[in-house]
Scaffold this motif. Structure first.
Motif, PDB file in Angstrom:
ATOM      1  N   ILE A  55       6.945  64.763   9.348  1.00  0.00           N
ATOM      2  CA  ILE A  55       6.704  64.158  10.665  1.00  0.00           C
ATOM      3  C   ILE A  55       5.581  64.897  11.412  1.00  0.00           C
ATOM      4  N   LYS A 105      20.475  70.516  17.614  1.00  0.00           N
ATOM      5  CA  LYS A 105      19.781  69.369  18.226  1.00  0.00           C
ATOM      6  C   LYS A 105      20.428  68.993  19.570  1.00  0.00           C
ATOM      7  N   ARG A 145       4.079  77.558   8.215  1.00  0.00           N
ATOM      8  CA  ARG A 145       3.902  78.752   7.388  1.00  0.00           C
ATOM      9  C   ARG A 145       2.942  78.510   6.227  1.00  0.00           C
ATOM     10  N   SER A 146       2.862  77.264   5.734  1.00  0.00           N
ATOM     11  CA  SER A 146       2.072  76.975   4.527  1.00  0.00           C
ATOM     12  C   SER A 146       0.593  76.811   4.848  1.00  0.00           C
ATOM     13  N   VAL A 185      14.352  59.661   8.655  1.00  0.00           N
ATOM     14  CA  VAL A 185      12.924  59.512   8.365  1.00  0.00           C
ATOM     15  C   VAL A 185      12.664  59.937   6.922  1.00  0.00           C
ATOM     16  N   SER A 233       2.546  71.073   8.509  1.00  0.00           N
ATOM     17  CA  SER A 233       2.101  71.118   7.110  1.00  0.00           C
ATOM     18  C   SER A 233       2.582  69.918   6.305  1.00  0.00           C
ATOM     19  N   ARG A 234       3.635  69.257   6.746  1.00  0.00           N
ATOM     20  CA  ARG A 234       4.111  68.072   6.012  1.00  0.00           C
ATOM     21  C   ARG A 234       5.014  67.242   6.921  1.00  0.00           C
ATOM     22  N   GLY A 273       5.080  72.761  12.647  1.00  0.00           N
ATOM     23  CA  GLY A 273       5.607  72.054  11.475  1.00  0.00           C
ATOM     24  C   GLY A 273       4.645  70.974  11.021  1.00  0.00           C
ATOM     25  N   ASP A 309       4.886  81.728  11.233  1.00  0.00           N
ATOM     26  CA  ASP A 309       6.332  81.487  11.218  1.00  0.00           C
ATOM     27  C   ASP A 309       6.784  81.429  12.680  1.00  0.00           C
ATOM     28  N   VAL A 310       7.234  80.261  13.122  1.00  0.00           N
ATOM     29  CA  VAL A 310       7.554  80.105  14.547  1.00  0.00           C
ATOM     30  C   VAL A 310       8.790  80.905  14.969  1.00  0.00           C
ATOM     31  N   THR A 349      11.146  61.894   4.626  1.00  0.00           N
ATOM     32  CA  THR A 349      10.375  63.139   4.423  1.00  0.00           C
ATOM     33  C   THR A 349      11.135  63.992   3.418  1.00  0.00           C
ATOM     34  N   ASN A 362       7.886  70.520  16.801  1.00  0.00           N
ATOM     35  CA  ASN A 362       8.447  69.652  15.759  1.00  0.00           C
ATOM     36  C   ASN A 362       9.116  70.434  14.630  1.00  0.00           C
ATOM     37  N   TYR A 410      23.452  71.977  12.338  1.00  0.00           N
ATOM     38  CA  TYR A 410      22.248  71.176  12.623  1.00  0.00           C
ATOM     39  C   TYR A 410      22.434  70.352  13.894  1.00  0.00           C
ATOM     40  N   GLY A 435      15.987  58.565  14.080  1.00  0.00           N
ATOM     41  CA  GLY A 435      17.049  58.424  13.083  1.00  0.00           C
ATOM     42  C   GLY A 435      16.505  58.972  11.771  1.00  0.00           C
TER      43      GLY A 435
HETATM   44  N1  NAP Z   1      13.530  63.637   8.391  1.00  0.00           N
HETATM   45  C1  NAP Z   1      14.499  63.171   9.169  1.00  0.00           C
HETATM   46  O1  NAP Z   1      15.310  62.313   8.761  1.00  0.00           O
HETATM   47  C2  NAP Z   1      14.603  63.654  10.602  1.00  0.00           C
HETATM   48  C3  NAP Z   1      15.393  62.921  11.488  1.00  0.00           C
HETATM   49  C4  NAP Z   1      15.502  63.327  12.814  1.00  0.00           C
HETATM   50  C5  NAP Z   1      14.829  64.462  13.231  1.00  0.00           C
HETATM   51  N2  NAP Z   1      14.074  65.179  12.359  1.00  0.00           N
HETATM   52  C6  NAP Z   1      13.392  66.382  12.869  1.00  0.00           C
HETATM   53  O2  NAP Z   1      11.999  66.232  12.680  1.00  0.00           O
HETATM   54  C7  NAP Z   1      11.390  67.519  12.545  1.00  0.00           C
HETATM   55  C8  NAP Z   1      10.491  67.520  11.320  1.00  0.00           C
HETATM   56  O3  NAP Z   1      11.269  67.219  10.176  1.00  0.00           O
HETATM   57  P1  NAP Z   1      10.649  66.625   8.838  1.00  0.00           P
HETATM   58  O4  NAP Z   1      11.544  65.543   8.395  1.00  0.00           O
HETATM   59  O5  NAP Z   1       9.205  66.358   9.000  1.00  0.00           O
HETATM   60  O6  NAP Z   1      10.903  67.885   7.871  1.00  0.00           O
HETATM   61  P2  NAP Z   1      10.003  68.508   6.701  1.00  0.00           P
HETATM   62  O7  NAP Z   1       9.244  67.451   5.994  1.00  0.00           O
HETATM   63  O8  NAP Z   1      10.929  69.387   5.932  1.00  0.00           O
HETATM   64  O9  NAP Z   1       8.949  69.425   7.516  1.00  0.00           O
HETATM   65  C9  NAP Z   1       9.392  70.506   8.278  1.00  0.00           C
HETATM   66  C10 NAP Z   1       8.187  71.210   8.872  1.00  0.00           C
HETATM   67  O10 NAP Z   1       8.664  72.337   9.636  1.00  0.00           O
HETATM   68  C11 NAP Z   1       7.923  73.476   9.232  1.00  0.00           C
HETATM   69  N3  NAP Z   1       8.691  74.699   9.369  1.00  0.00           N
HETATM   70  C12 NAP Z   1       9.934  74.969   8.880  1.00  0.00           C
HETATM   71  N4  NAP Z   1      10.278  76.239   9.155  1.00  0.00           N
HETATM   72  C13 NAP Z   1       9.227  76.785   9.828  1.00  0.00           C
HETATM   73  C14 NAP Z   1       8.969  78.065  10.365  1.00  0.00           C
HETATM   74  N5  NAP Z   1       9.865  79.061  10.285  1.00  0.00           N
HETATM   75  N6  NAP Z   1       7.778  78.278  10.994  1.00  0.00           N
HETATM   76  C15 NAP Z   1       6.862  77.294  11.078  1.00  0.00           C
HETATM   77  N7  NAP Z   1       7.050  76.053  10.595  1.00  0.00           N
HETATM   78  C16 NAP Z   1       8.217  75.809   9.968  1.00  0.00           C
HETATM   79  C17 NAP Z   1       7.556  73.219   7.770  1.00  0.00           C
HETATM   80  O11 NAP Z   1       6.392  73.942   7.417  1.00  0.00           O
HETATM   81  P3  NAP Z   1       6.362  75.233   6.465  1.00  0.00           P
HETATM   82  O12 NAP Z   1       7.472  75.116   5.476  1.00  0.00           O
HETATM   83  O13 NAP Z   1       4.985  75.170   5.897  1.00  0.00           O
HETATM   84  O14 NAP Z   1       6.530  76.394   7.399  1.00  0.00           O
HETATM   85  C18 NAP Z   1       7.238  71.724   7.815  1.00  0.00           C
HETATM   86  O15 NAP Z   1       5.916  71.519   8.230  1.00  0.00           O
HETATM   87  C19 NAP Z   1      12.540  68.521  12.501  1.00  0.00           C
HETATM   88  O16 NAP Z   1      12.700  69.098  13.780  1.00  0.00           O
HETATM   89  C20 NAP Z   1      13.753  67.668  12.146  1.00  0.00           C
HETATM   90  O17 NAP Z   1      14.953  68.225  12.643  1.00  0.00           O
HETATM   91  C21 NAP Z   1      13.933  64.800  11.050  1.00  0.00           C
END
Ligand code: NAP
Length: 229
Positions: A13, A148, A32-33, A177, A10-11, A8, A57-58, A179, A79, A144, A175
């Protein structure tokens, strides 16, 4: 230089984690991107680091097996994750299945590919990005939060299995974030954590002395009533 594989990347966290760990590790960036991964790799190279982009794609067990099996990595950051946050009765079977596949089932594919090498070398660190939703509930979180919670059970069990082989397992539970994960609603979200804050916590875990394991780390914004300074 040790190697860190970040899923994950590509963008959000994951991208911030890859950039932060690039100061001390060669990076293997997975998502994937492909274009976004290449942009990350170029950015890291411009800053003097090394990053290999692997578009993947994981959730695709065969593709993960082909791309990652036997790869020698010192740190794995699981991640990649998605959240479709809405009431249970509005969730489609496909949304449910995709969340379970990315947030939970992919942990098997990716960890299974690189853990044997860590165990054989008697060193390594598996870090998983969980969530505060991994120990609490909220409206719209049936699937979700369940994925987790599953992450927590997986991580603690795995930690108990591989600690004597010299492999660390940690969960970082953030908590909220800032994104693209959950687009900001009308309310003010200036208090949210930044992806870089989570990346700093991961870097801290990875830098702990060899005999020390921080297994769980919960990272919160100080207060929703206090915008960040
Ligand atoms: N943002 C929050 O508030 C928050 C809070 C607590 C925990 N988290 C956790 O932090 C982690 C990252 O979240 P984020 O906020 O950074 O989300 P995000 O900005 O939407 O990024 C998600 C990442 O996961 C990748 N991904 C999704 N499906 C995939 C697949 N099938 N194969 C490979 N890569 C895949 C996406 O890349 P592609 O689309 O390019 O594949 C992207 O790089 C997640 O586990 C989320 O549950 C987030």
């Amino acid at each position: 230089m040790p190697t860190a594989l970040v899923t994950g990347a590509s963008r959000g966290i994951g991208r911030a984690i890859a950039r932060r760990l690039a100061a001390t590790h060669d990076i293997v960036a997975v998502a994937r991107s492909g274009d976004e991964l290449q942009a990350l790799a170029d950015e890291i190279a411009r800053e003097g680091g090394r990053c290999r982009a692997i578009p993947l794609d994981v959730t695709d067990a065969g593709a993960v097996h082909a791309a990652l099996d036997g790869l020698e990595v010192d740190v794995l950051v699981n991640n990649a994750g998605i959240g479709v946050l809405k009431p249970f009765l509005e969730l489609t079977p496909d949304e449910w299945r995709r969340m379970v596949d990315v947030n939970f089932n992919a942990l098997f594919h990716v960890t299974r590919a690189v853990l044997p090498g860590m165990v054989a070398r008697e060193a390594g660190h598996v870090v998983i990005i969980g969530s505060i939703a991994g120990r609490s509930a909220f409206v719209g979180g049936t699937c979700y939060a369940a994925t987790k919670h599953a992450v927590m059970g997986f991580a603690e069990s795995l930690m108990l299995e591989v600690r004597d082989a010299g492999v660390k397992v940690s969960v970082v539970s953030p908590g909220s974030v800032a994104t693209d994960f959950s687009p900001p609603r009308a309310r003010d979200v200036a208090w949210q954590l930044l992806p870089e804050d989570v990346a700093e916590s991961v870097a801290h875990l990875v830098a702990t002395p060899p005999g020390v394991l921080v297994h769980r780390l919960e990272v919160r914004a100080l207060s929703p009533k206090r915008p960040r300074g």
